[in-house]
Write an enzyme that holds these catalytic residues in place. Structure first.
Site, PDB file in Angstrom:
ATOM      1  N   TYR A 177      -1.662  -0.725  10.464  1.00 57.44           N
ATOM      2  CA  TYR A 177      -1.937  -1.156   9.093  1.00 57.44           C
ATOM      3  C   TYR A 177      -0.767  -0.769   8.190  1.00 57.44           C
ATOM      4  CZ  TYR A 177      -3.945  -1.129   4.400  1.00 57.44           C
ATOM      5  OH  TYR A 177      -4.166  -1.333   3.060  1.00 57.44           O
ATOM      6  N   SER A 220       0.842  -1.197   0.000  1.00 59.00           N
ATOM      7  CA  SER A 220       0.000   0.000   0.000  1.00 59.00           C
ATOM      8  C   SER A 220       0.875   1.243   0.000  1.00 59.00           C
ATOM      9  CB  SER A 220      -0.893   0.003   1.239  1.00 59.00           C
ATOM     10  OG  SER A 220      -1.555   1.237   1.409  1.00 59.00           O
TER      11      SER A 220
END
Length: 255
Positions: free
Chosen positions: A160, A146
Site C-alpha cells: 500500500y 498518503s
C-alpha cells in the site's frame, strides 16, 4: 478567501463516504457540479449527492469498478455527459489498503489488487479525462497519496505504501506532461484521518492512540481537513502550482 468553482464540472472517485464525500461536498459548496463515483456503496453515494443538492448544488451519481479499464472509460464518458460538459476537475480519491500483510506472506493476487485499486485507477481515470481537458485547454487533477508514501506505513502495509509512493511520483510526471495543455496536476498526502472506513477497518484502538500521540497538533485529522486543500488545488488560487504534494498530517511529517 472565497473559492468559486461555479460552472466547473468535477469528478470525485470514491466519494460515497469518508474523505471522498467531504471533498465532493466541499466542491459542490464552492459551486462545482459534482459527479459522485462509487464502487459498491450506492446508498452512501446517493447520500453524498443529496447533501450537495440540499445545499443548492448539482450532483450526479455513477458506479464503476476502477480496476476495470472498460468501466473506467464508461465512468469518464458518463461523467462528461452528466452535465453536458467535459471535466474541469478530477479528484483521484479512490483507493484501498485491501489487507494488511507482510511482504514475506504477500501473494501476487493481493499485490495486484492493491496496486490496481491505487495506481492503475489513478493512471487510467486520468488518461480517460485528458482528452476532454486538452480540448478545453485547462483542467485540475488532484491525486491522493498518503503519509505512508514517506514513512512506509504501519505493519503489513508495504505494498500500500509503495502504491501511494507511486501516486506521488506519478503526479510529478503528469504535471510536466500536461502543463503545456494548461492542465495542472497536484497531490494531497493525508496523515492519520479518522471518520473513514480505512481506519475503521485497518487500525486498532491501540494503533489510533499511538498515532495521535505522535502528532504535534495533538489530534487526529478529519475528512474536512483534506477537502479544503483539494478545493484550493481545484481553484484559480493555485493557478501557478503544479506537481506539488500537500502534506496534511498535523505535523507528524514535515519536509
Amino acid at each position: 478567501m472565497k473559492i468559486d468553482l461555479s460552472n466547473k464540472v468535477a469528478l470525485v472517485t470514491g466519494s460515497g463516504g469518508g474523505i471522498g464525500r467531504a471533498i465532493a461536498i466541499e466542491l459542490g459548496g464552492c459551486g462545482a457540479k459534482v459527479v459522485v463515483h462509487y464502487l459498491g456503496n450506492r446508498e452512501g453515494a446517493e447520500e453524498t449527492a443529496n447533501e450537495i443538492r440540499k445545499a443548492g448544488g448539482e450532483a450526479a451519481v455513477v458506479q464503476a469498478d476502477l480496476t476495470d479499464l472498460e468501466q473506467i472509460e464508461r465512468l469518464v464518458a458518463e461523467a462528461e455527459k452528466a452535465f453536458g460538459s467535459g471535466l474541469d476537475i478530477l479528484v483521484n480519491n479512490a483507493g484501498n489498503m485491501v489487507e494488511r500483510r507482510s511482504i514475506e506472506n504477500m501473494t501476487y493476487e493481493l499485490y495486484k489488487e492493491i496496486m490496481d485499486v491505487n495506481v492503475l485507477s489513478t493512471v487510467f481515470v486520468t488518461k480517460a479525462a485528458i482528452p476532454g481537458m486538452k480540448a478545453r485547454g485547462a483542467g485540475s487533477i488532484i491525486n491522493m497519496s498518503s503519509l505512508a508514501a514517506h514513512n512506509g506505513g504501519g505493519p503489513g502495509s508495504g505494498i500500500y505504501a509503495a502504491s501511494k509512493g507511486a501516486v506521488l511520483t506519478l503526479t510529478k510526471s503528469l504535471a510536466k506532461e500536461l502543463a503545456p495543455n494548461g492542465i495542472r496536476v497536484n497531490c494531497v498526502a493525508p496523515g492519520f484521518i479518522e471518520e473513514t472506513k480505512f481506519h475503521a477497518t485497518f487500525t486498532s484502538e491501540e494503533g489510533k492512540r499511538a498515532s495521535i500521540a505522535g502528532i504535534p497538533l495533538g489530534r487526529s485529522g478529519v475528512p474536512q481537513d483534506i477537502s479544503g486543500i483539494v478545493a484550493y488545488f481545484a481553484s484559480s488560487y493555485s493557478s501557478f502550482i503544479t506537481g506539488e504534494t500537500f502534506e496534511i498530517n498535523g505535523g507528524n511529517f514535515m519536509r
